[in-house]
Each structure stands twice: as C-alpha cells, then as structure tokens.
Write a protein that holds these residues in place. Sequence first.
Motif, PDB file in Angstrom:
ATOM      1  N   LEU A  14       0.855  -1.194   0.000  1.00 35.30           N
ATOM      2  CA  LEU A  14       0.000   0.000   0.000  1.00 35.30           C
ATOM      3  C   LEU A  14       0.893   1.247   0.000  1.00 35.30           C
ATOM      4  N   LEU A  15       0.563   2.175  -0.881  1.00 37.57           N
ATOM      5  CA  LEU A  15       1.379   3.376  -1.015  1.00 37.57           C
ATOM      6  C   LEU A  15       0.925   4.443  -0.011  1.00 37.57           C
ATOM      7  N   HIS A  16       1.899   5.039   0.684  1.00 33.63           N
ATOM      8  CA  HIS A  16       1.580   6.066   1.675  1.00 33.63           C
ATOM      9  C   HIS A  16       2.340   7.337   1.346  1.00 33.63           C
ATOM     10  N   ARG A  17       1.766   8.435   1.734  1.00 32.55           N
ATOM     11  CA  ARG A  17       2.471   9.704   1.648  1.00 32.55           C
ATOM     12  C   ARG A  17       2.717  10.155   3.084  1.00 32.55           C
ATOM     13  N   LEU A  18       3.987  10.243   3.471  1.00 30.65           N
ATOM     14  CA  LEU A  18       4.294  10.574   4.863  1.00 30.65           C
ATOM     15  C   LEU A  18       4.550  12.073   5.003  1.00 30.65           C
ATOM     16  N   HIS A  19       4.021  12.639   6.069  1.00 30.41           N
ATOM     17  CA  HIS A  19       4.214  14.063   6.336  1.00 30.41           C
ATOM     18  C   HIS A  19       4.911  14.251   7.669  1.00 30.41           C
ATOM     19  N   GLY A  20       5.892  15.109   7.673  1.00 30.05           N
ATOM     20  CA  GLY A  20       6.582  15.569   8.887  1.00 30.05           C
ATOM     21  C   GLY A  20       6.550  14.629  10.076  1.00 30.05           C
ATOM     22  N   ILE A  21       7.242  13.512   9.967  1.00 22.96           N
ATOM     23  CA  ILE A  21       7.320  12.619  11.126  1.00 22.96           C
ATOM     24  C   ILE A  21       8.386  13.168  12.075  1.00 22.96           C
ATOM     25  N   PRO A  22       8.027  13.395  13.333  1.00 28.53           N
ATOM     26  CA  PRO A  22       9.008  13.989  14.251  1.00 28.53           C
ATOM     27  C   PRO A  22      10.175  13.040  14.519  1.00 28.53           C
ATOM     28  N   GLU A  23      11.279  13.610  14.986  1.00 29.93           N
ATOM     29  CA  GLU A  23      12.440  12.791  15.326  1.00 29.93           C
ATOM     30  C   GLU A  23      12.051  11.799  16.406  1.00 29.93           C
ATOM     31  N   GLY A  24      12.451  10.572  16.217  1.00 29.06           N
ATOM     32  CA  GLY A  24      12.103   9.534  17.172  1.00 29.06           C
ATOM     33  C   GLY A  24      10.736   8.938  16.886  1.00 29.06           C
ATOM     34  N   GLY A  25      10.005   9.526  15.933  1.00 32.23           N
ATOM     35  CA  GLY A  25       8.673   9.038  15.588  1.00 32.23           C
ATOM     36  C   GLY A  25       8.712   7.888  14.591  1.00 32.23           C
ATOM     37  N   LYS A  26       7.613   7.204  14.502  1.00 34.05           N
ATOM     38  CA  LYS A  26       7.518   6.069  13.594  1.00 34.05           C
ATOM     39  C   LYS A  26       6.253   6.179  12.765  1.00 34.05           C
ATOM     40  N   ALA A  27       6.266   5.584  11.585  1.00 34.33           N
ATOM     41  CA  ALA A  27       5.062   5.528  10.757  1.00 34.33           C
ATOM     42  C   ALA A  27       4.718   4.074  10.511  1.00 34.33           C
ATOM     43  N   LEU A  28       3.445   3.739  10.754  1.00 34.11           N
ATOM     44  CA  LEU A  28       3.004   2.368  10.539  1.00 34.11           C
ATOM     45  C   LEU A  28       2.031   2.328   9.375  1.00 34.11           C
ATOM     46  N   CYS A  29       1.974   1.199   8.697  1.00 34.12           N
ATOM     47  CA  CYS A  29       1.057   1.031   7.578  1.00 34.12           C
ATOM     48  C   CYS A  29      -0.377   1.082   8.107  1.00 34.12           C
ATOM     49  N   ILE A  30      -1.251   1.845   7.411  1.00 34.88           N
ATOM     50  CA  ILE A  30      -2.632   1.952   7.903  1.00 34.88           C
ATOM     51  C   ILE A  30      -3.420   0.676   7.619  1.00 34.88           C
ATOM     52  N   ARG A  31      -2.928  -0.139   6.686  1.00 39.77           N
ATOM     53  CA  ARG A  31      -3.680  -1.350   6.359  1.00 39.77           C
ATOM     54  C   ARG A  31      -3.235  -2.551   7.205  1.00 39.77           C
ATOM     55  N   CYS A  32      -1.900  -2.770   7.270  1.00 36.83           N
ATOM     56  CA  CYS A  32      -1.454  -3.998   7.948  1.00 36.83           C
ATOM     57  C   CYS A  32      -0.639  -3.727   9.208  1.00 36.83           C
ATOM     58  N   GLY A  33      -0.325  -2.463   9.463  1.00 36.06           N
ATOM     59  CA  GLY A  33       0.376  -2.146  10.702  1.00 36.06           C
ATOM     60  C   GLY A  33       1.876  -2.358  10.676  1.00 36.06           C
ATOM     61  N   ALA A  34       2.436  -2.702   9.507  1.00 40.41           N
ATOM     62  CA  ALA A  34       3.888  -2.905   9.429  1.00 40.41           C
ATOM     63  C   ALA A  34       4.607  -1.563   9.594  1.00 40.41           C
ATOM     64  N   LEU A  35       5.834  -1.616  10.095  1.00 40.07           N
ATOM     65  CA  LEU A  35       6.621  -0.398  10.271  1.00 40.07           C
ATOM     66  C   LEU A  35       7.065   0.115   8.903  1.00 40.07           C
ATOM     67  N   LEU A  36       6.655   1.335   8.578  1.00 45.64           N
ATOM     68  CA  LEU A  36       7.028   1.893   7.276  1.00 45.64           C
ATOM     69  C   LEU A  36       8.348   2.633   7.370  1.00 45.64           C
ATOM     70  N   TYR A  37       8.445   3.401   8.433  1.00 48.45           N
ATOM     71  CA  TYR A  37       9.570   4.313   8.517  1.00 48.45           C
ATOM     72  C   TYR A  37       9.754   4.739   9.956  1.00 48.45           C
ATOM     73  N   SER A  38      11.013   4.774  10.414  1.00 45.70           N
ATOM     74  CA  SER A  38      11.238   5.339  11.735  1.00 45.70           C
ATOM     75  C   SER A  38      12.284   6.439  11.590  1.00 45.70           C
TER      76      SER A  38
END
Length: 203
Positions: A14-38
């Motif tokens: 699933l394609l995501h567009r990430l916006h301003g993730i703070p330092e130390g923050g993480k982004a998870l997939c909205i569909r399956c919950g996998a770690l996209l980016y830390s």
Amino acid sequence: MSDHLMIACHECDLLHRLHGIPEGGKALCIRCGALLYSHKKNSLDRTLSLVIAGLILFLLSNMFPLLEMKNKGLILETTLFQGVKALYNQDMRSLSILVLMTCIVVPFIQLSGLFYVLMPLKYNRLPPLTAVVFRFIRKLQPWSMMEVFMLGILVSIVKLAKMGSIIPGLSLYSFAGLIIVLAWAAASLDPHIIWEKMETGNG
Ligand SMILES: [Zn+2]
C-alpha cells in the motif's frame, strides 16, 4: 526530513504519503500495521561519529598484536594480517582469503565508503557517485562477519592457554569494539536521509 515522502509498505504494498514525522517518531502502515519508517534521532551525525570511531578502531585492530603468547621465555606476537598470512602458508588458502575479506577488506570498504558519503552530506554536499557507493556498501553488509572470527579467536585462546600464557593484545579489544561500533552504525543509519538528499540534489 522533507515535507512528503512516498513510501510503499514492504508487506502489503500500500502506497503512503508521509508528512513531517518527528524525530524519534515512527510511521506504521494503515492497512497492515507494518513499520514503514522510523525517523531516527540525529541519524547522520550519530552514524558519522560511529564511522569515525570505527575507522580509528580498525586502524588499532590492524596495527597492534591480536595475541601474545609466552612460552618458555619466548614471546610470540600475532597481528590480524600475520594470522591471515599464516593460514595461507599452512595451505588453508580459501579460509585465509575468507578471513581477509570478512575481517579486513569488507569492514574497511564499508567504513571508508560510509565516511565518503556521510561526511560531505553533513555539509549538504553530494560526493560523486554517491548512489553507486552507497548501494555497494549496503550490498556488502552480509560479508562483514567479524563476530564469527572473534568467536574463533576466543575459542583458540581457551585452547592455547594450555600451551603457555596467552595475553590478549590491544588489537583484540579494539576488534571487539569495532564489532559493536559497526553494528551500532548500521542501526543508526537512516538510508532515507541519503536518498532524499540525493533527490533534492544539494551541492
Ligand atoms: Zn501494509
């Protein structure tokens, strides 16, 4: 970190567009919950300092004796490279080449390659062939196997201890430090920073 970063989930695509993730923050997939980016804290500075520490430890590991053996007043010293040569001369050529590659050549290429890419990047410059060098050092990762060699040394120390007194050399400690520093550098490196800087083409 730039305002938007397109990222595909490595699990479900699933394609995501990430916006301003703070330092130390993480982004998870909205569909399956996998770690996209830390977004790792101070990734560039931290990795760069670890790489410099690694280069110093690498030098120490190769300059000083790995082991000293005292037997009947005789002192034998072996450096890492002498060990490789000894293996080669004892007809263990493929093993000696393996040790040479995984303990000396690959770690050195990794460390100097990272230094080559990260140091200019810190000052917002892109060295020539950044993409090629960076991809290459990431491909080499599985070939850096110093911890296996370290285990081998420890086993032989235990065995050799019966034949005389074994004194671990300075190189052994710096070698152990190098293993930790390399693993730490790999963990603190955020490859997105490099790809992103390349895309914006700072120079
Ligand atoms: Zn997903």
